[in-house]
Each structure stands twice: as structure tokens, then as C-alpha cells.
Design a protein around this motif. Structure first.
Motif, mmCIF file in Angstrom:
data_model
loop_
_atom_site.group_PDB
_atom_site.id
_atom_site.type_symbol
_atom_site.label_atom_id
_atom_site.label_comp_id
_atom_site.label_asym_id
_atom_site.label_seq_id
_atom_site.Cartn_x
_atom_site.Cartn_y
_atom_site.Cartn_z
ATOM 1 N N GLY A 106 -2.201 3.755 1.456
ATOM 2 C CA GLY A 106 -0.958 4.015 2.111
ATOM 3 C C GLY A 106 -0.090 4.851 1.246
ATOM 4 N N PRO A 107 0.841 5.212 1.579
ATOM 5 C CA PRO A 107 1.625 6.342 1.181
ATOM 6 C C PRO A 107 2.017 5.867 -0.419
ATOM 7 C CG PRO A 107 2.840 5.620 3.052
ATOM 8 C CD PRO A 107 1.808 4.625 2.882
ATOM 9 N N HIS A 150 4.308 3.078 -3.053
ATOM 10 C CA HIS A 150 4.495 1.920 -2.101
ATOM 11 C C HIS A 150 4.144 0.554 -2.878
ATOM 12 C CE1 HIS A 150 5.736 3.809 1.236
ATOM 13 N NE2 HIS A 150 5.537 2.728 2.140
ATOM 14 N N GLY A 151 3.435 0.562 -4.113
ATOM 15 C CA GLY A 151 3.114 -0.589 -5.098
ATOM 16 C C GLY A 151 1.780 -0.756 -5.110
ATOM 17 N N LYS A 152 0.758 0.218 -4.536
ATOM 18 C CA LYS A 152 -0.489 -0.338 -4.315
ATOM 19 C C LYS A 152 -1.087 -0.725 -5.603
ATOM 20 C CE LYS A 152 -1.500 3.864 -2.423
ATOM 21 N NZ LYS A 152 0.155 4.300 -2.505
ATOM 22 N N ALA A 184 -5.640 3.582 -3.635
ATOM 23 C CA ALA A 184 -5.576 5.070 -3.207
ATOM 24 C C ALA A 184 -4.902 5.251 -1.937
ATOM 25 C CB ALA A 184 -7.106 5.628 -3.234
ATOM 26 N N THR A 185 -4.376 6.256 -1.964
ATOM 27 C CA THR A 185 -3.486 6.668 -0.412
ATOM 28 C C THR A 185 -4.154 6.878 0.762
ATOM 29 O OG1 THR A 185 -3.493 9.246 -0.978
ATOM 30 C CG2 THR A 185 -1.801 7.970 -1.681
ATOM 31 N N PHE A 186 -5.832 7.246 0.408
ATOM 32 C CA PHE A 186 -6.621 7.668 1.763
ATOM 33 C C PHE A 186 -5.786 8.360 2.815
ATOM 34 C CE2 PHE A 186 -9.207 4.467 -0.158
ATOM 35 C CZ PHE A 186 -10.327 5.023 -0.350
ATOM 36 N N SER A 187 -5.021 9.378 2.441
ATOM 37 C CA SER A 187 -4.158 9.941 3.422
ATOM 38 C C SER A 187 -4.891 10.895 4.175
ATOM 39 C CB SER A 187 -2.844 10.613 2.739
ATOM 40 O OG SER A 187 -3.442 11.595 1.848
ATOM 41 N N ARG A 195 -3.814 -1.691 4.760
ATOM 42 C CA ARG A 195 -2.949 -0.521 4.837
ATOM 43 C C ARG A 195 -1.406 -1.069 4.315
ATOM 44 N NH1 ARG A 195 -2.795 4.631 4.778
ATOM 45 N NH2 ARG A 195 -0.864 5.610 5.928
ATOM 46 N N VAL A 196 -0.912 -0.392 3.359
ATOM 47 C CA VAL A 196 0.261 -0.895 2.734
ATOM 48 C C VAL A 196 1.406 0.302 3.135
ATOM 49 C CG1 VAL A 196 1.686 -1.063 0.851
ATOM 50 C CG2 VAL A 196 -0.733 -1.550 0.640
#
Length: 127
Positions: free
Chosen positions: A22-23, A26-28, A90-93, A116-117
Motif C-alpha cells: 500500500g501507499p 500507512h503502517g505496513k 513494500a508499497t508494490f506501487s 492491500r493497506v
């Protein structure tokens, strides 16, 4: 949150990969770290990989990000080869980072949970 997690019994996971994506902000990593502390999950964080391998993250940022995802994937492969359960933060953006990672583990039938967060409330609270 740490106090609540500390009160929980240790959680034992079978070999698998849990991905928190996620972005930024966001606390991942926070959630992944807390779960890793309270379980047998091995944490692999793309930001930690970047910090370990790249001293100047501003120079050639895309190249270092691409390389960080490759190095992160290699770490996960090594842990899976040892039948270890893993939590990845990871963001995996970018599709070109996410797709090869997921394909690599789907092809060898590793159980993978992609979470997804995304939270608009989280974004607003950080502004």
C-alpha cells in the motif's frame, strides 16, 4: 498497540508469504514488525533493504528501487527455501515490481496472502 500484542500468545505460521502492500506511511512496516515479534514470521521490508544496500537513495532513485525489489525477492526466495514463513512490507506501487514477485511464488505453489493497506483516514491523519 505494542502492549496489546505483547499480551497475545505466540502465533506459529506454516511456511507462507504474507505481503502488506500500500501507499507510504500507512503502517505496513509497523504492523509487519509487530506480527514478526509475536510470531515465527521473518520480516522482509523493502525500505530496510534499500537502507542496507544503498547509501544515497536520492541518486538514481528508480534504479535503486528496482534493485531493492530484486534484492528483497532474493531474500524471500532464500527464506522460502528454508521453509520459513515470511511477512513482506513494500508499497508494490508499480506493476513491474508486483507482478514478477507474485509470479515467482505462485509458480512454485507457495501460499501467498496479498493484503492491500489503503485507508483515506490514515492519509488524512498524517497530513
Amino acid at each position: 498497540m505494542d502492549r496489546q500484542i505483547a499480551a497475545c500468545p505466540t502465533i506459529i505460521f506454516k511456511p507462507c508469504i504474507i505481503v502488506l502492500a500500500g501507499p507510504p506511511l500507512h503502517g505496513k512496516s509497523t504492523v509487519a514488525s509487530a506480527l514478526a515479534k509475536q510470531s515465527n514470521l521473518h520480516m522482509v521490508d523493502v525500505d530496510a533493504v534499500k537502507a542496507r544496500y544503498f547509501s544515497d537513495l536520492t541518486a538514481e532513485k528508480l534504479d535503486s528501487t528496482e534493485k531493492a525489489y530484486q534484492l528483497m525477492s532474493e531474500e524471500v526466495v532464500a527464506l522460502i527455501a528454508q521453509s520459513q514463513p515470511i511477512i513482506v512490507s513494500a508499497t508494490f506501487s508499480r506493476k513491474e515490481f508486483k507482478e514478477p514477485f507474485l509470479h515467482m511464488f505462485r509458480s512454485n505453489k507457495t501460499r501467498i496472502f496479498f493484503l492491500r493497506v489503503d485507508s483515506l483516514d490514515c492519509i488524512i491523519s498524517r497530513i
